[in-house]
Write a protein that holds these residues in place. Structure first.
Motif, PDB file in Angstrom:
ATOM      1  N   MET C 262      18.464   6.850  -6.288  1.00 47.08           N
ATOM      2  CA  MET C 262      17.028   6.649  -6.369  1.00 47.08           C
ATOM      3  C   MET C 262      16.353   7.695  -5.509  1.00 47.08           C
ATOM      4  O   MET C 262      16.992   8.403  -4.739  1.00 47.08           O
ATOM      5  N   ASN C 263      15.076   7.759  -5.649  1.00 50.25           N
ATOM      6  CA  ASN C 263      14.342   8.765  -4.890  1.00 50.25           C
ATOM      7  C   ASN C 263      13.231   8.084  -4.108  1.00 50.25           C
ATOM      8  O   ASN C 263      12.078   8.150  -4.491  1.00 50.25           O
ATOM      9  N   PHE C 264      13.607   7.398  -3.049  1.00 51.99           N
ATOM     10  CA  PHE C 264      12.532   6.835  -2.244  1.00 51.99           C
ATOM     11  C   PHE C 264      12.589   7.380  -0.827  1.00 51.99           C
ATOM     12  O   PHE C 264      13.628   7.814  -0.345  1.00 51.99           O
ATOM     13  N   GLN C 265      11.444   7.381  -0.202  1.00 46.47           N
ATOM     14  CA  GLN C 265      11.402   7.717   1.216  1.00 46.47           C
ATOM     15  C   GLN C 265      10.225   6.983   1.831  1.00 46.47           C
ATOM     16  O   GLN C 265       9.313   6.525   1.136  1.00 46.47           O
ATOM     17  N   LEU C 266      10.273   6.839   3.159  1.00 47.62           N
ATOM     18  CA  LEU C 266       9.192   6.133   3.847  1.00 47.62           C
ATOM     19  C   LEU C 266       7.958   7.018   3.828  1.00 47.62           C
ATOM     20  O   LEU C 266       8.026   8.211   4.126  1.00 47.62           O
ATOM     21  N   HIS C 267       6.853   6.425   3.446  1.00 51.47           N
ATOM     22  CA  HIS C 267       5.629   7.208   3.440  1.00 51.47           C
ATOM     23  C   HIS C 267       5.037   7.231   4.844  1.00 51.47           C
ATOM     24  O   HIS C 267       5.104   6.249   5.568  1.00 51.47           O
ATOM     25  N   ALA C 268       4.455   8.347   5.218  1.00 52.15           N
ATOM     26  CA  ALA C 268       3.780   8.440   6.508  1.00 52.15           C
ATOM     27  C   ALA C 268       2.584   7.486   6.500  1.00 52.15           C
ATOM     28  O   ALA C 268       2.225   6.925   5.459  1.00 52.15           O
ATOM     29  N   ILE C 269       2.002   7.273   7.677  1.00 52.07           N
ATOM     30  CA  ILE C 269       0.816   6.415   7.752  1.00 52.07           C
ATOM     31  C   ILE C 269      -0.272   7.036   6.891  1.00 52.07           C
ATOM     32  O   ILE C 269      -0.525   8.249   6.974  1.00 52.07           O
ATOM     33  N   GLY C 270      -0.888   6.209   6.095  1.00 47.94           N
ATOM     34  CA  GLY C 270      -1.906   6.727   5.183  1.00 47.94           C
ATOM     35  C   GLY C 270      -3.158   7.152   5.933  1.00 47.94           C
ATOM     36  O   GLY C 270      -3.336   6.871   7.111  1.00 47.94           O
ATOM     37  N   TYR C 271      -4.014   7.846   5.221  1.00 45.24           N
ATOM     38  CA  TYR C 271      -5.272   8.351   5.738  1.00 45.24           C
ATOM     39  C   TYR C 271      -6.115   7.214   6.324  1.00 45.24           C
ATOM     40  O   TYR C 271      -6.568   7.263   7.468  1.00 45.24           O
ATOM     41  N   GLU C 272      -6.258   6.162   5.526  1.00 46.24           N
ATOM     42  CA  GLU C 272      -7.088   5.034   5.964  1.00 46.24           C
ATOM     43  C   GLU C 272      -6.467   4.285   7.135  1.00 46.24           C
ATOM     44  O   GLU C 272      -7.157   3.904   8.072  1.00 46.24           O
ATOM     45  N   ASP C 273      -5.143   4.090   7.055  1.00 44.66           N
ATOM     46  CA  ASP C 273      -4.470   3.380   8.147  1.00 44.66           C
ATOM     47  C   ASP C 273      -4.581   4.159   9.441  1.00 44.66           C
ATOM     48  O   ASP C 273      -4.732   3.576  10.517  1.00 44.66           O
ATOM     49  N   THR C 274      -4.516   5.475   9.356  1.00 47.91           N
ATOM     50  CA  THR C 274      -4.664   6.302  10.553  1.00 47.91           C
ATOM     51  C   THR C 274      -6.025   6.050  11.195  1.00 47.91           C
ATOM     52  O   THR C 274      -6.139   5.827  12.400  1.00 47.91           O
ATOM     53  N   ILE C 275      -7.053   6.067  10.339  1.00 47.48           N
ATOM     54  CA  ILE C 275      -8.406   5.846  10.870  1.00 47.48           C
ATOM     55  C   ILE C 275      -8.524   4.453  11.477  1.00 47.48           C
ATOM     56  O   ILE C 275      -9.055   4.288  12.579  1.00 47.48           O
ATOM     57  N   SER C 276      -7.989   3.441  10.801  1.00 51.70           N
ATOM     58  CA  SER C 276      -8.083   2.085  11.364  1.00 51.70           C
ATOM     59  C   SER C 276      -7.340   2.024  12.690  1.00 51.70           C
ATOM     60  O   SER C 276      -7.815   1.401  13.642  1.00 51.70           O
ATOM     61  N   LEU C 277      -6.165   2.658  12.736  1.00 52.45           N
ATOM     62  CA  LEU C 277      -5.372   2.631  13.968  1.00 52.45           C
ATOM     63  C   LEU C 277      -6.174   3.212  15.124  1.00 52.45           C
ATOM     64  O   LEU C 277      -6.316   2.590  16.183  1.00 52.45           O
ATOM     65  N   LEU C 278      -6.765   4.396  14.889  1.00 55.98           N
ATOM     66  CA  LEU C 278      -7.504   5.059  15.969  1.00 55.98           C
ATOM     67  C   LEU C 278      -8.746   4.254  16.351  1.00 55.98           C
ATOM     68  O   LEU C 278      -9.048   4.086  17.528  1.00 55.98           O
ATOM     69  N   LEU C 279      -9.443   3.751  15.338  1.00 57.17           N
ATOM     70  CA  LEU C 279     -10.624   2.936  15.629  1.00 57.17           C
ATOM     71  C   LEU C 279     -10.227   1.704  16.432  1.00 57.17           C
ATOM     72  O   LEU C 279     -10.878   1.336  17.409  1.00 57.17           O
ATOM     73  N   PHE C 280      -9.124   1.086  16.032  1.00 54.59           N
ATOM     74  CA  PHE C 280      -8.698  -0.139  16.701  1.00 54.59           C
ATOM     75  C   PHE C 280      -8.335   0.122  18.158  1.00 54.59           C
ATOM     76  O   PHE C 280      -8.786  -0.597  19.055  1.00 54.59           O
ATOM     77  N   THR C 281      -7.549   1.166  18.406  1.00 52.01           N
ATOM     78  CA  THR C 281      -7.138   1.422  19.790  1.00 52.01           C
ATOM     79  C   THR C 281      -8.339   1.837  20.641  1.00 52.01           C
ATOM     80  O   THR C 281      -8.453   1.449  21.798  1.00 52.01           O
ATOM     81  N   THR C 282      -9.250   2.621  20.031  1.00 53.47           N
ATOM     82  CA  THR C 282     -10.455   3.016  20.757  1.00 53.47           C
ATOM     83  C   THR C 282     -11.259   1.783  21.146  1.00 53.47           C
ATOM     84  O   THR C 282     -11.706   1.631  22.283  1.00 53.47           O
ATOM     85  N   TRP C 283     -11.398   0.898  20.174  1.00 53.44           N
ATOM     86  CA  TRP C 283     -12.149  -0.333  20.398  1.00 53.44           C
ATOM     87  C   TRP C 283     -11.485  -1.177  21.478  1.00 53.44           C
ATOM     88  O   TRP C 283     -12.151  -1.745  22.354  1.00 53.44           O
ATOM     89  N   LEU C 284     -10.148  -1.228  21.427  1.00 51.11           N
ATOM     90  CA  LEU C 284      -9.393  -2.008  22.413  1.00 51.11           C
ATOM     91  C   LEU C 284      -9.646  -1.464  23.821  1.00 51.11           C
ATOM     92  O   LEU C 284      -9.878  -2.235  24.765  1.00 51.11           O
ATOM     93  N   GLY C 285      -9.624  -0.133  23.953  1.00 51.59           N
ATOM     94  CA  GLY C 285      -9.869   0.490  25.253  1.00 51.59           C
ATOM     95  C   GLY C 285     -11.278   0.189  25.748  1.00 51.59           C
ATOM     96  O   GLY C 285     -11.495  -0.155  26.913  1.00 51.59           O
ATOM     97  N   TRP C 286     -12.220   0.313  24.860  1.00 53.74           N
ATOM     98  CA  TRP C 286     -13.626   0.040  25.164  1.00 53.74           C
ATOM     99  C   TRP C 286     -13.785  -1.392  25.677  1.00 53.74           C
ATOM    100  O   TRP C 286     -14.386  -1.658  26.716  1.00 53.74           O
TER     101      TRP C 286
END
Ligand SMILES: Nc1ncnc2c1ncn2[C@@H]1O[C@H](COP(=O)(O)OP(=O)(O)OP(=O)(O)O)[C@@H](O)[C@H]1O
Ligand SMILES: Nc1ncnc2c1ncn2[C@@H]1O[C@H](COP(=O)(O)OP(=O)(O)OP(=O)(O)O)[C@@H](O)[C@H]1O
Ligand SMILES: [Mg+2]
Ligand SMILES: [Mg+2]
Lengths: 222, 303, 303, 222
Positions: C262-286
């Motif tokens: 088969m031809n599968f591989q783990l996909h990197a974090i998506g564009y949207e997930d990246t933004i949510s991740l950064l927003l979330f951690t920023t918010w957490l710090g705030w």
């Protein structure tokens, strides 16, 4: 005996706080250091107390050249000196008692001797009733007196006080000066930096005047 | 002399405890973070230590099934038996006669009636061969060999599955490696920062002590005690976390064990491992404090 | 007015950057710890997001094999076909005739010669039935039903394996849950402590500002910026760690994928997930900064 | 106008620092507060500057009773006051310039006005040449002058100075006092706590003496 030979101090930012100072202070002498604000009084006292190192020149205390002393030997030299800091440098998370205890702990006194000495020192500066409070609750003058108590509690051979009466009213200032005189009388070398005209006027001791880092006037020599 | 020394240490010890208690939240949080950071690698270690017990019972070592031709004689069977005895890749084997197999089928599946209705036994005689735990490629080679033995209808080895298992195990190993690397970094960083925090809040103390003649050892002592004590507390926290987590996981494992008709469970951290864990974390805290104070003492040395 | 406001915020922003850089080691370590703490749950989330892709291809949905009696007729086969069509538990099925099976055997195992030598085809016709993804118990029930259908020699479903898989999956889920709980605590603790450290070293600043007439908002601002920036940096670190770890794991996965053809591989974090991740951690710090400063401001309020 | 009515201050440890003080200070008045070390001078000034709250009694500043003022309004009241702290309270991680900038930032001055004001204030206290250094490198007197510059830079309506000349030689002390007088001349209310006999002798302003927390002597009333 304290001897300074061609001592200069240039700070890392290039400011020349002391230049070419020659000075000899005999054991048991009492000396006042005076001069304008920023003249270099504190710097001179810190050099003698081995808190700062000279940029050039040599400082000898009781025959030891402190520029050549081994770092490991420095603490033991410092224990012979009592220093009243201009900015007090109290430990605000320890009680008044514990602040005065510190030099005794460092010298390894046992608890009982320590306690009686501390009580005596606190009594001399009028803080015995405050021994269990934190320094933050002390008034400016009380903090200064605490710093003095800490400097004298281990009975140093050399007592150096930087502006010890700046925050004290004349009554207390007289008491504190009397205390310094009594140390002088029992053979302690006493160095006091001050700009208090009252202290300087009616005294028969040596007065050294600094101006912009230079030794300007040495009354004992006149 | 010794009494003075003991007195001093006792004083520093009580002072340290007082300080730990004076900012309880900050210290508790640091200890918690340290505990969590330590518990993960220690937990992985404990789980790995448990693996032999579990895997030994599950026996995932590769199996080859040898199905004999319908017309195979007792001589054929004996010959195969000899060949199996000689092969050094064979760990053990078991002969399953066609009658046994049919009986087993009946028992396993409640097909008593269906089996009774059979005109003849359609099942072949078979050997079930457990091989040594070597790579799937070698086992596959062995299977191909066996296929050429006389009276063998079909030698079966699900090499695909074995290879998948092997690959998955590798995958898991890499995952654990990545985790361990990350967590080791985290532990060191947390240790270092906690003690840095201590030093920052006690800067005046260090400076004043130094200026009035304290030796470096004297100044270092409370920080070393603090670091060691915090490391110890972190270790205890890690131990509690692991023990608690094993408890939860064991509940889950009981279900699995039931399915395998086996009786295994994860063992808690052993007596010796507990002691090593606590000693290690204490030592780590001590070391971190030493490094941290040394760099600071150097900074306030007169120049 | 707006310009003054912008100026002020710009000043605070540059001040914050300066401060982050003024104690680089401590801050880098905090950011690193935060990054690691965040990367683990975020990484687990990413892996879980990848699961459908992988498992969809591996198809671990339960299969029942129906082996027909040797004497089964075309009518029997048609009847079974109809019954399978009607059964709502059946997702799809495939008929494998005995000829196909023999041919496959030849192909799969290179047994051309052996097969040619067979007197007759010993293999039965079979259906391979993919069922809906329901619990092993229900599938087992279905199997028992099918066993009673006409012309069925044997209906096979390895329910034991399916149950084991289910139990193992549960085990994994509990493990992940334990991990997530621990790490969430760790993240909050690290956030809180980092900002506490900040506040401890800036106690005079807070006090003086307050005493000479600064509003709480003014005092809070640099800390909020600091918290947010540190949270953001933690998020970026987490992102880097995950991306790097996925890279390593993908190398490993390529081997597995090859085994499954088969031809599968783990996909990197998506564009949207990246933004949510950064927003979330920023918010957490705030948020952490806000809570931390608030408690401190309250302490120095005159009473 | 500042009015204190039956003001007492008891600290959490039970110490009564001020008891039953009645005092009225008119707008634009210049007042000296004196008394022994620990008499309650700093406490009195802090109460007026809303840094401490009285245990009982009322304090009214320009008609606002500060015991009843909303916490959100407190900062705006404080901005009208300049306070020279006895312990300086400088920020040691900011330059001299940035230390003086702080009150202007808080009040929201734009950068240009701020810069010229800061330069003017630093010039008055003789620290213009040190504007880019960190306060840790300043001498004791220089730190005190920096604190004074910070207190006056935003031109407060009320100037409160706690022991502003404790670390200064008489020349600088005269300059600083001249500065305070000039503030008084343009209508600023000035309160100074001091034990400097020189300052108190030759001045025609009101002197309030405290003793052990009690108002002992109020020269303007005599
Ligand atoms: N660490 C330092 N780096 C740079 N310059 C310094 C440092 N310490 C002191 N100075 C400068 O050296 C000069 C002399 O300082 P010092 O503290 O000796 O003065 P002083 O005579 O004690 O004055 P004061 O009466 O105000 O205490 C001052 O101008 C001060 O700014
Ligand atoms: N926070 C506090 N908690 C308890 N006692 C306090 C507190 N602050 C001040 N005190 C006590 O109140 C008394 C008066 O203090 P205050 O600072 O007003 O004295 P002062 O007149 O300014 O003296 P100085 O001339 O020495 O500065 C002192 O004895 C001091 O110990
Ligand atoms: Mg000085
Ligand atoms: Mg005072």
């Amino acid at each position: 005996m304290i001897q300074l030979r061609h001592v200069s101090k240039r700070f890392p930012d290039g400011y020349m706080a002391l230049s070419n100072v020659d000075l000899t202070i005999d054991t048991g002498e009492m000396v006042f250091v005076t001069g304008h604000s920023g003249a270099g009084k504190s710097t001179l006292l810190k050099l003698i107390a081995t808190i700062e190192r000279p940029t050039s020149g040599s400082i000898t205390i009781n025959g030891h050249n402190i520029a050549q002393i081994k770092p490991a030997a420095l603490p033991f030299l410092r224990r012979k000196i009592g220093f009243v800091f201009q900015d007090h440098k109290l430990l605000f998370d320890r009680t008044v008692f514990e602040n005065v205890l510190l030099p005794l702990q460092i010298s390894g006194f046992d608890r009982n001797t320590a306690t009686s000495r501390i009580r005596a020192a606190l009594d001399k500066v009028g803080l015995l009733s405050k021994e269990n409070v934190l320094p933050i609750t002390l008034s400016g003058g009380e903090q200064q007196r605490l710093c003095i108590a800490r400097a004298v509690v281990h009975r140093p051979a050399i007592l150096i006080a930087d502006e010890p009466t700046g925050n004290l009213d004349s009554a207390y200032a007289r008491d504190i000066m009397a205390m310094f005189f009594s140390f002088h009388q029992v053979g302690v070398t006493v160095l006091i930096a001050t700009h208090d005209a009252n202290l300087l006027e009616d005294n028969k001791h040596r007065i050294i005047a600094l101006q912009q880092g230079k030794l300007q006037n040495d009354q004992s020599m006149a | 002399m010794i009494r003075a020394w003991l007195n001093q240490h006792w004083y520093v010890f009580t002072l340290t405890i007082k300080r730990l208690l004076s900012t309880p939240i900050t210290n508790l949080l640091s200890i918690l973070v340290m505990g969590i950071a330590i518990s993960l690698p220690a937990g992985i270690y404990t789980l790995t230590g448990n693996l032999p017990t579990v895997s030994g019972q599950i026996s995932i070592s590769p199996q080859i099934s040898l199905f004999l031709k319908q017309r195979a004689t007792q001589d054929d069977i004996d010959l195969i038996r000899t060949k199996l005895e000689e092969d050094r890749l064979v760990a053990s084997y078991q002969f399953v006669s066609k009658d046994q197999a049919l009986y087993q089928l009946q028992l396993d599946n409640g097909l008593t009636e269906a089996v009774h209705n059979l005109a003849y036994n359609p099942l072949p005689d078979a050997f079930v061969v457990d091989t040594q735990n070597v790579s799937a490629d070698i086992i596959d080679q062995l299977r191909t060999d066996m296929q050429t033995w006389p009276a063998i209808e079909y030698a079966q080895f699900d090499s695909a599955w074995a290879k998948r298992l092997e690959a998955l195990t590798n995958f898991g190993r890499v995952l654990v490696f990545v985790l361990l690397t990350l967590l080791s970094i985290a532990i060191v960083a947390v240790m270092f920062n906690t003690i840095r925090l201590q030093i920052l809040t006690r800067q005046t103390e260090i400076e004043v002590s130094k200026l009035i003649g304290a030796t470096d050892a004297f100044i270092r002592r409370p920080f070393l005690y603090f670091g060691a004590l915090q490391g110890f507390a972190g270790g205890v926290t890690a131990w509690l976390i692991i023990t608690f987590a094993l408890q939860i996981l064991n509940d889950e494992l009981r279900v699995i064990a039931g399915l395998y008709a086996m009786n295994f469970q994860l063992h808690a951290i052993g007596y010796e491992d507990t002691i090593s864990l606590l000693l290690f974390t204490t030592w780590l805290g001590w070391l971190g404090a030493r490094a941290s104070v040394a760099s600071h003492l150097w900074q306030i040395e007169p120049r």
